[in-house]
Design a protein around this motif. Structure first.
Motif: not given
Length: 377
Positions: A223-224, A306, A239, A279, A312
């Motif tokens: 969860d960025l 990713a 996303v 990442v 993500f």
């Protein structure tokens, strides 16, 4: 007469095509690359324009419009800044048909077509001949679409037919799974029937088969937005897989654009993202635009891709275990390119190159395979 059938098998990594009959017919088969981010709208527009996203303008399935403060689906043809292969063919006085499983792609890519239809919104005459199409979240919908393509060929005999399937099967099943084989077999049968139809009429047929992206299994979601907030950076995260068709991927994908609440924190955010598990690469918008030929005005402040086993998404914690097959990252960029009916000096390197090959064929010009970027303008 010269005819073109251009088929984009949505989500088709090269491994899915093992044993496909149309590959035996192909004069050329190779593996090429999709556009990055490896998502549908970006790539189908590139396939039907021959252009990079920086030129055609579509940079994701979805984007954040900072001026209005709204999230916007990139589904309108107004987002496309150049003529598509379909529009160019019609300008040449040719008949062009666009057939899609997802209706969003009919809307996005069907502008100017002599006929544009989707399995979600089929014309009444097709339903009368084939029956109601299966649900868009099914293995069977693409088989119905291919049979619709055969019916359209017999009824309209278009000079250019563009067919775009759905990637539901690829999101659900890996290559080699019985359901994957059943899905490809139905697409394969339709392509064979189309080729036989045109050839029995004595037509010169160019058959182009490629994909917009691949699909891979993912085990972890990051969860960025939450991760950045915990590091003192407020942001909105787009996303890029996000669209109206969420049942098979849950809006979890391998590429994201980050819109910072405070742009002066860009390097703090970049450093945080580069150190974050899952990442693979984090770039400023300028870096991303240059590296991936994107439109800098439509990709936020940062672009994040990713690592292989990660996606993500909004999962409520920084890292969560998931079981999903998805795409968007560099790892889903390999695509098949198969051509029948044309002799090229080199293999295409990117899926977008089939547009130039198809246009050259329709115009009666030999496709030379030159390295320079094609243009339909």
């Amino acid at each position: 007469m010269r005819r073109v059938v251009l088929a984009c098998i949505d989500g088709c990594s090269p491994e899915y095509l093992r044993g496909a009959r149309f590959l035996k017919r192909a004069d050329l088969y190779c593996e090429g690359w999709s556009m990055i981010p490896s998502v549908t709208n970006v790539n189908t527009v590139s396939i039907l324009t021959g252009e990079y996203p920086c030129t055609h303008g579509v940079t994701g399935n979805y984007y954040y419009d900072r001026l209005s403060g709204r999230w916007v689906y990139m589904e309108s043809p107004d987002f496309i800044r150049v003529e598509t292969l379909v529009e160019r063919a019609v300008k040449l006085g040719l008949k062009a048909a666009v057939l899609t499983s997802k209706d969003k792609l009919r809307v996005l890519l069907g502008r100017g077509a002599s006929l544009a239809l989707s399995a979600e919104k089929p014309p009444r005459w097709l339903v009368e001949e084939l029956g109601e199409p299966p649900h868009v979240y099914s293995i069977e919908v693409d088989g119905w679409l291919m049979q619709a393509a055969v019916k359209v060929a017999r009824r309209l005999c278009p000079d250019l037919m563009c067919i775009i399937t759905t990637d539901y099967a690829m999101h659900k099943y890996p290559p080699g799974h019985p359901e994957s084989r059943r899905h490809i077999k139905s697409v394969d049968a339709g392509l064979e029937e189309l080729a036989e139809f045109y050839e029995k009429r004595g037509e010169e047929l160019l058959l182009c088969v490629t994909a917009d992206h691949g699909v891979e299994e993912k085990r972890w979601a990051v969860d960025l937005e939450l991760a950045l907030r915990e590091r003192g950076v407020g942001a909105r995260v787009n996303v890029l897989i996000a669209d109206r068709y969420v049942a098979h991927h849950g809006n979890m994908g391998g590429a994201a654009y980050v819109y910072l609440e405070e742009t002066e924190l860009i390097y703090r955010a970049l450093e945080a993202l580069q150190d974050l598990e899952g990442v693979e690469v984090a770039l400023t918008s300028r870096q991303a635009a240059r590296l991936f030929h994107l439109d800098e005005s439509r990709i936020g402040d940062l672009m994040v891709l990713a690592a292989k086993d990660y996606v993500f998404g909004s999962v409520g914690e920084e890292k969560a275990r998931v079981m999903v097959r998805s795409h968007g990252s560099l790892h889903e960029g390999r695509v098949p390119i198969a051509l029948h009916g044309v002799d090229l000096e080199r293999c295409p390197r990117e899926n977008r190159e089939v547009a130039r090959i198809a246009l050259s064929w329709l115009q009666g010009v030999r496709a030379s395979g030159e390295v320079g970027p094609p243009s339909l303008r």
